[in-house]
Design an enzyme around this catalytic site. Structure first.
Site, PDB file in Angstrom:
ATOM      1  N   ASP A 160     141.991   4.008  41.656  1.00 32.13           N
ATOM      2  CA  ASP A 160     141.001   4.502  42.603  1.00 32.13           C
ATOM      3  C   ASP A 160     139.631   4.147  42.025  1.00 32.13           C
ATOM      4  OD1 ASP A 160     139.744   6.022  44.665  1.00 32.13           O
ATOM      5  OD2 ASP A 160     139.657   7.751  43.321  1.00 32.13           O
ATOM      6  N   ASP A 215     141.924  10.498  41.569  1.00 30.69           N
ATOM      7  CA  ASP A 215     141.478  11.865  41.281  1.00 30.69           C
ATOM      8  C   ASP A 215     141.807  12.834  42.407  1.00 30.69           C
ATOM      9  OD1 ASP A 215     139.624  10.705  43.044  1.00 30.69           O
ATOM     10  OD2 ASP A 215     137.944  11.867  42.243  1.00 30.69           O
TER      11      ASP A 215
END
Length: 213
Positions: free
Chosen positions: A14, A178
């Site tokens: 990410d 996250d």
């Protein structure tokens, strides 16, 4: 640098909150100063208005997004001010994380998959090049953005698109994000995962192996 699980050949990262330091509250405050009510939830990526979600899915052009924002504001605002407010959340790429990716390139195929939009893409690519004098994309075999593929994490379809397009086997692929919801989506797609939480050091994942989350 110790080895990860021996089956891992590919790593999908990410961006915001993992490789790129961001603070969404800065954009929230910037939009407040322009006269916009609270449309973005602090501490997460939940949107109260479809203009943000549609932008992230690539359903709006930059000007359509800006006009959508203008429609929510009490007074005329320039495109420059809208872009500045929207990009206020983008802070910095830590040097040590970039150096870590460069080391990992020797042993793994690295990919990027971010829920983001064209205005942010322009902003963080420019930020990266100005700081490091090369392209962010050079760190990855390929970088994937929701606004460009028309699919957002955590949908199973979005992960399937990335895996199929890159020709990756899910069981050989580690996904780092996250967002707990994105981690759940990646697990449903069959990938190994690490949930990157506040206080974690990215280098520790690779220095001490990793545990499934």
């Amino acid at each position: 640098m110790n080895e990860l699980n021996a089956t891992v050949k590919n790593i999908i990262f990410d961006l915001g909150g993992v490789l790129l330091d961001i603070d969404p509250d800065l954009s929230i405050e910037a939009f407040r100063k322009l006269g916009m009510p609270d449309l973005i939830k602090p501490g997460g990526w939940g949107y109260h208005h479809e203009v943000f979600l549609n932008m992230e899915q690539g359903l709006l052009s930059d000007d359509e997004f800006r006009n959508g924002i203008r429609a929510l504001l009490p007074r005329p605002v320039s495109s420059e001010l809208i872009d500045e407010a929207w990009c206020a959340m983008i802070i910095d790429f830590p040097l040590q994380k970039v150096q870590l990716l460069q080391k990992l390139q020797a042993d793994y195929r690295l990919y990027l998959f971010s829920n983001t939009n064209s205005i942010h893409i322009t902003c963080f690519h420019q930020l990266f090049r100005e700081k490091f004098n090369f392209s962010l994309s050079d760190l990855f075999v390929k970088d994937y953005y929701s606004s460009e593929i028309g699919l957002r994490k955590p949908s199973l379809e979005s992960f399937g698109f990335v895996l199929n397009d890159a020709g990756l086997l899910p069981a050989e692929t580690l996904f780092i994000d996250d967002s707990g919801k994105n981690i759940e989506g990646a697990q449903q797609a069959g990938m190994q995962t690490v949930h990157f939480t506040p206080g974690m050091e990215l280098s520790a994942i690779f220095g001490n192996g990793f545990s499934h989350q």
